[in-house]
Design a protein around this motif. Structure first.
Motif, PDB file in Angstrom:
ATOM      1  N   GLU A  30       0.847  -1.381  -0.036  1.00  7.26           N
ATOM      2  CA  GLU A  30      -0.046   0.135  -0.126  1.00  7.26           C
ATOM      3  C   GLU A  30       0.790   1.417  -0.189  1.00  7.26           C
ATOM      4  O   GLU A  30       0.452   2.061  -0.440  1.00  7.26           O
ATOM      5  N   TYR A  31       2.124   1.150   0.441  1.00  4.15           N
ATOM      6  CA  TYR A  31       3.260   2.189   0.276  1.00  4.15           C
ATOM      7  C   TYR A  31       3.317   2.700  -1.322  1.00  4.15           C
ATOM      8  O   TYR A  31       3.656   3.720  -1.446  1.00  4.15           O
ATOM      9  N   ASP A  32       3.086   1.650  -2.333  1.00  6.09           N
ATOM     10  CA  ASP A  32       3.031   2.143  -3.561  1.00  6.09           C
ATOM     11  C   ASP A  32       2.131   2.908  -3.889  1.00  6.09           C
ATOM     12  O   ASP A  32       2.416   3.615  -5.063  1.00  6.09           O
ATOM     13  N   TRP A  33       0.843   2.915  -3.541  1.00 11.54           N
ATOM     14  CA  TRP A  33      -0.234   3.590  -4.201  1.00 11.54           C
ATOM     15  C   TRP A  33      -1.168   4.527  -3.334  1.00 11.54           C
ATOM     16  O   TRP A  33      -1.954   5.053  -3.668  1.00 11.54           O
ATOM     17  N   ILE A  34      -0.896   4.283  -1.905  1.00 11.39           N
ATOM     18  CA  ILE A  34      -1.800   5.156  -1.160  1.00 11.39           C
ATOM     19  C   ILE A  34      -0.591   6.175  -0.456  1.00 11.39           C
ATOM     20  O   ILE A  34       0.215   6.101   0.254  1.00 11.39           O
TER      21      ILE A  34
END
Length: 155
Positions: A30-34
């Protein structure tokens, strides 16, 4: 004291097959997209979402610090978390279903239960409109990432 319970749900339409979406439903990915995502991984053999993975989040609008446990992990169709803090417990389920080649419906559902009187007050104060707005933002971020491979940054 009886815990007060509320449920909420949202359906996303995503421009990728479940096998591309599912790995992104992970505390590390989720660090990649949020843009605003932050967590502390407590336990995972692989370093990613898996059965019995445990992590913590601290988002003040959601109440005290949360501990999350992955309780169901069925790639690429379903992931389920139990999310607990001193006020309330949430069962958080995400089901993926391919609707056409390269398209997915993602059903996000939450069952929220107050654990004491303060938790019941939290449950009574749940803002359905704010939940829908947040889910629409996540849908936009996830679709942007799936189509570009880049995070959609907010000002």
């Amino acid at each position: 004291m009886k815990g007060l319970r509320a449920s909420r749900a949202f359906r996303m339409k995503l421009a990728a097959a479940p096998k591309r979406v599912f790995p992104l439903l992970c505390p590390i990915r989720e660090y990649d997209w949020i843009d605003t995502w932050q967590c502390r991984l407590i336990y995972s053999d692989s370093g990613y979402a898996e059965p019995d993975c445990i992590f913590k989040t601290d988002f003040p609008a959601d109440g005290p610090q949360d501990t999350w446990v992955v309780c169901r992990y069925e790639p690429p169709q379903l992931i389920e978390f139990v999310r607990v803090n001193p006020l309330r417990a949430i069962r958080y389920t995400i089901r993926l279903r391919e609707t056409a080649v390269g398209e997915t419906e993602a059903d996000w559902s939450q069952v929220i239960t107050g654990l004491d009187e303060d938790g019941n007050a939290f449950v009574r104060g749940i803002d359905e409109a704010a939940f829908t707005t947040r889910m629409e933002e996540l849908e936009k971020m996830l679709n942007h990432y799936l189509s570009t491979g880049r995070m959609l940054r907010h000002a």
